[in-house]
Design an enzyme around this catalytic site. Sequence first.
Site, PDB file in Angstrom:
ATOM      1  N   ASN A  23      -9.071  -6.324  10.828  1.00 14.60           N
ATOM      2  CA  ASN A  23      -8.652  -5.811   9.522  1.00 14.60           C
ATOM      3  C   ASN A  23      -9.602  -6.196   8.399  1.00 14.60           C
ATOM      4  OD1 ASN A  23      -6.608  -4.550  10.775  1.00 14.60           O
ATOM      5  ND2 ASN A  23      -4.997  -5.949  10.097  1.00 14.60           N
ATOM      6  N   ARG A  99      -5.996   5.601  11.002  1.00 11.10           N
ATOM      7  CA  ARG A  99      -5.602   5.749   9.600  1.00 11.10           C
ATOM      8  C   ARG A  99      -6.415   4.865   8.665  1.00 11.10           C
ATOM      9  NH1 ARG A  99      -2.301   3.430   7.193  1.00 11.10           N
ATOM     10  NH2 ARG A  99      -1.353   5.312   6.380  1.00 11.10           N
ATOM     11  N   CYS A 123       2.450   6.559  11.085  1.00 15.27           N
ATOM     12  CA  CYS A 123       2.163   6.041  12.429  1.00 15.27           C
ATOM     13  C   CYS A 123       3.480   5.468  12.947  1.00 15.27           C
ATOM     14  CB  CYS A 123       1.069   4.967  12.376  1.00 15.27           C
ATOM     15  SG  CYS A 123       1.650   3.414  11.725  1.00 15.27           S
ATOM     16  N   ARG A 128       3.695   5.099   6.001  1.00 10.79           N
ATOM     17  CA  ARG A 128       2.400   4.618   5.503  1.00 10.79           C
ATOM     18  C   ARG A 128       1.827   5.525   4.400  1.00 10.79           C
ATOM     19  NH1 ARG A 128       0.273   1.440   9.832  1.00 10.79           N
ATOM     20  NH2 ARG A 128      -1.115   0.464   8.344  1.00 10.79           N
ATOM     21  N   PRO A 129       2.506   5.696   3.280  1.00  8.08           N
ATOM     22  CA  PRO A 129       1.972   6.544   2.202  1.00  8.08           C
ATOM     23  C   PRO A 129       0.689   5.955   1.618  1.00  8.08           C
ATOM     24  CG  PRO A 129       3.847   5.288   1.423  1.00  8.08           C
ATOM     25  CD  PRO A 129       3.751   5.024   2.895  1.00  8.08           C
ATOM     26  N   ILE A 130      -0.058   6.781   0.873  1.00  2.64           N
ATOM     27  CA  ILE A 130      -1.277   6.278   0.226  1.00  2.64           C
ATOM     28  C   ILE A 130      -1.206   6.505  -1.277  1.00  2.64           C
ATOM     29  CG2 ILE A 130      -2.745   6.562   2.267  1.00  2.64           C
ATOM     30  CD1 ILE A 130      -3.858   9.124   0.790  1.00  2.64           C
ATOM     31  N   ASP A 131       0.002   6.637  -1.813  1.00  2.00           N
ATOM     32  CA  ASP A 131       0.139   6.924  -3.256  1.00  2.00           C
ATOM     33  C   ASP A 131      -0.514   5.847  -4.127  1.00  2.00           C
ATOM     34  OD1 ASP A 131       2.343   5.445  -2.054  1.00  2.00           O
ATOM     35  OD2 ASP A 131       3.175   5.350  -4.059  1.00  2.00           O
ATOM     36  N   LEU A 132      -0.447   4.589  -3.688  1.00  6.33           N
ATOM     37  CA  LEU A 132      -1.024   3.514  -4.520  1.00  6.33           C
ATOM     38  C   LEU A 132      -2.552   3.565  -4.514  1.00  6.33           C
ATOM     39  CD1 LEU A 132       1.373   0.598  -3.524  1.00  6.33           C
ATOM     40  CD2 LEU A 132       1.489   2.099  -5.524  1.00  6.33           C
ATOM     41  N   ASP A 313       2.074  -8.667  10.548  1.00  6.24           N
ATOM     42  CA  ASP A 313       1.374  -8.447  11.826  1.00  6.24           C
ATOM     43  C   ASP A 313       1.651  -9.543  12.838  1.00  6.24           C
ATOM     44  OD1 ASP A 313      -1.665  -7.016  10.381  1.00  6.24           O
ATOM     45  OD2 ASP A 313       0.360  -6.248  10.641  1.00  6.24           O
ATOM     46  N   ILE A 335       8.036  -5.576   5.119  1.00  2.37           N
ATOM     47  CA  ILE A 335       6.879  -4.751   4.751  1.00  2.37           C
ATOM     48  C   ILE A 335       6.995  -3.328   5.289  1.00  2.37           C
ATOM     49  CG2 ILE A 335       4.351  -4.553   4.845  1.00  2.37           C
ATOM     50  CD1 ILE A 335       5.231  -7.036   3.335  1.00  2.37           C
ATOM     51  N   ARG A 405      -6.984  -1.536  20.620  1.00  3.14           N
ATOM     52  CA  ARG A 405      -7.361  -1.284  19.223  1.00  3.14           C
ATOM     53  C   ARG A 405      -7.563  -2.591  18.468  1.00  3.14           C
ATOM     54  NH1 ARG A 405      -4.016   3.413  16.442  1.00  3.14           N
ATOM     55  NH2 ARG A 405      -5.676   2.924  14.982  1.00  3.14           N
TER      56      ARG A 405
HETATM   57  C1  EPZ Z   1      -2.971  -3.325   6.343  1.00  3.75           C
HETATM   58  O1  EPZ Z   1      -2.363  -2.048   6.405  1.00  3.75           O
HETATM   59  C2  EPZ Z   1      -3.276  -3.713   7.771  1.00  3.75           C
HETATM   60  N1  EPZ Z   1      -4.205  -2.740   8.367  1.00  3.75           N
HETATM   61  C3  EPZ Z   1      -1.979  -3.753   8.580  1.00  3.75           C
HETATM   62  O2  EPZ Z   1      -2.307  -4.214   9.888  1.00  3.75           O
HETATM   63  C4  EPZ Z   1      -1.026  -4.752   7.932  1.00  3.75           C
HETATM   64  O3  EPZ Z   1       0.199  -4.731   8.625  1.00  3.75           O
HETATM   65  C5  EPZ Z   1      -0.809  -4.375   6.462  1.00  3.75           C
HETATM   66  O4  EPZ Z   1      -2.075  -4.287   5.774  1.00  3.75           O
HETATM   67  C6  EPZ Z   1       0.067  -5.388   5.728  1.00  3.75           C
HETATM   68  O5  EPZ Z   1      -0.553  -6.643   5.777  1.00  3.75           O
HETATM   69  C7  EPZ Z   1      -5.523  -2.842   8.073  1.00  3.75           C
HETATM   70  O6  EPZ Z   1      -5.952  -3.706   7.330  1.00  3.75           O
HETATM   71  C8  EPZ Z   1      -6.419  -1.827   8.730  1.00  3.75           C
HETATM   72  P1  EPZ Z   1      -0.309  -2.025   2.980  1.00  3.75           P
HETATM   73  P2  EPZ Z   1      -2.111  -1.207   5.034  1.00  3.75           P
HETATM   74  O7  EPZ Z   1      -0.950  -0.964   2.159  1.00  3.75           O
HETATM   75  O8  EPZ Z   1      -3.216  -1.470   4.078  1.00  3.75           O
HETATM   76  C9  EPZ Z   1       3.389   0.444   1.344  1.00  3.75           C
HETATM   77  C10 EPZ Z   1      -2.319  -4.181  12.237  1.00  3.75           C
HETATM   78  O9  EPZ Z   1      -1.405  -4.339  13.064  1.00  3.75           O
HETATM   79  N2  EPZ Z   1       2.377   1.296   0.694  1.00  3.75           N
HETATM   80  O10 EPZ Z   1      -0.483  -3.455   2.572  1.00  3.75           O
HETATM   81  O11 EPZ Z   1      -1.839   0.197   5.396  1.00  3.75           O
HETATM   82  C11 EPZ Z   1       3.356   0.567   2.863  1.00  3.75           C
HETATM   83  O12 EPZ Z   1       4.128   1.673   3.281  1.00  3.75           O
HETATM   84  C12 EPZ Z   1      -2.094  -3.327  11.009  1.00  3.75           C
HETATM   85  O13 EPZ Z   1      -3.462  -4.712  12.316  1.00  3.75           O
HETATM   86  C13 EPZ Z   1       2.797   2.276  -0.206  1.00  3.75           C
HETATM   87  O14 EPZ Z   1       4.001   2.444  -0.450  1.00  3.75           O
HETATM   88  O15 EPZ Z   1      -0.778  -1.890   4.501  1.00  3.75           O
HETATM   89  C14 EPZ Z   1       3.938  -0.746   3.307  1.00  3.75           C
HETATM   90  O16 EPZ Z   1       5.344  -0.675   3.254  1.00  3.75           O
HETATM   91  C15 EPZ Z   1      -0.705  -2.689  11.004  1.00  3.75           C
HETATM   92  N3  EPZ Z   1       1.865   3.060  -0.815  1.00  3.75           N
HETATM   93  C16 EPZ Z   1       3.452  -1.732   2.237  1.00  3.75           C
HETATM   94  O17 EPZ Z   1       3.058  -0.932   1.114  1.00  3.75           O
HETATM   95  C17 EPZ Z   1       0.518   2.895  -0.573  1.00  3.75           C
HETATM   96  O18 EPZ Z   1      -0.291   3.624  -1.181  1.00  3.75           O
HETATM   97  C18 EPZ Z   1       2.247  -2.566   2.655  1.00  3.75           C
HETATM   98  O19 EPZ Z   1       1.245  -1.668   3.122  1.00  3.75           O
HETATM   99  C19 EPZ Z   1       0.115   1.902   0.339  1.00  3.75           C
HETATM  100  C20 EPZ Z   1       1.059   1.108   0.955  1.00  3.75           C
END
Ligand code: EPZ
Length: 427
Positions: A23, A99, A123, A128-132, A313, A335, A405
Amino acid sequence: MDKIVIRGGNRLSGTIPISGAKNSALTLIPCALLTEEPLTLRNLPRLADIDGFQHLMTQFGVSASIAGHRPEDFGRVVTFQAPRLTSTVAPYDLVRKMRASILVLGPMLARAGEATVSLPGGCAIGNRPIDLHLKALEAFGAEIELAAGYVRAVAPDGGLPGGDFDFPVVSVGATENALMAAVLANGTSRLFNAAREPEIVDLCNLLVAMGAQIEGIGTSDLTIHGVNRLTGATYKVMPDRIEAGSYACAAAITGGEVTLAGAVARDMSATLHALQAIGVTCEEVAGGVRVAANGPLKAVNLSTAPYPGLATDMQAQLMALLCRAEGTSVLNETIFENRYMHVPELARMGAHIETAGRTAIVHGVERLTGAEVMATDLRASMSLIIAALAAEGESVVRRIYHLDRGYERLEEKLALVGADIERVSDE
Ligand code: EPZ
């Protein structure tokens, strides 16, 4: 497809080398887009996701040359170079497979002034939205358009002005995209309630090595003073704290004692505190962390949280360990909305777990029994491996492409410390 066969019951004992962090690597690689100079990354783990990201980068005209890896080494040295970008489009057929590809959005926008990236979609563990990600880039002055399953981001002529963004929810990926966009902006940007994971610190340290100006590294308030250009760098990827925590659970559930070579205790302190509460001895030793079972495992209540809280994780792996604890543990997954798919598979091995929404109640059992089980996502598949190592009899874990992975040469590493484990092709 391959499967892994484990005959449980062996105490794990010895040293496991910890690889570079998946990561972190997935956010360090796209930094090559930020400069026309070569970016050399050392200690890159040999993982399917890393290969996938390397392939994605070549779509944009980035060269990736593997140099200086030795068969006995874990990890590789790879040099990426993007003298000029031949495309600013990340296509659906590549993004849907991984992703983390969304992490090219920020650096591509910063370098080329525009980026078109397929929406990653959800997934197994959540939508996993990307709005932020998009709101942060808009705060920096980007125009964002969603159409036909793609997000298109465009910077004003002359580049992003930069700006301030306060994250309503802590997001690792959105913080990473924002950082990679801000470093080449025309002005100063500030992020509030940014993610503080060690992988974010690793990213900031690389960006600074490339000439970026970032204040507040390691805290949730980051200030980035945009610069005109970044140079190349040579940088070593941090060790994988989740891989280390996963093998710590494997050692503990078998009643064993393992040194995690290369692991950094402070990066995984919440996991080590949880293990100590469960009754496992954890101590920092020269060059790593030593984990040793120390009597019966005790039930504990755990809740995942953004760093420095307990990593989501690590939830599945700790749940597997707690299946063998004396008493009842309550886990709370704060989370992701669907991160208990390992539960029915653990139940096939004799675990007694009830789930309701984001809560899981783990009733410790005397013994686990080997079974045929199926991996569903990366960390769930590791929880099945951990349970199988302690189960009586033989277990077969299928769909282990999920494991590949995130865990480099898993069966070799576990065999190093005495596990009876083999990978067989599954005709
Ligand atoms: C990263 O995912 C990691 N992946 C994940 O690891 C890890 O579980 C996660 O961070 C939390 O620590 C990588 O680094 C490649 P987030 P990421 O944005 O960035 C919500 C693994 O097993 N959210 O911190 O996608 C989201 O839905 C993987 O190695 C929004 O609402 O996680 C979640 O509920 C799995 N809008 C929370 O925030 C957004 O735009 C945290 O997600 C982005 C996220």
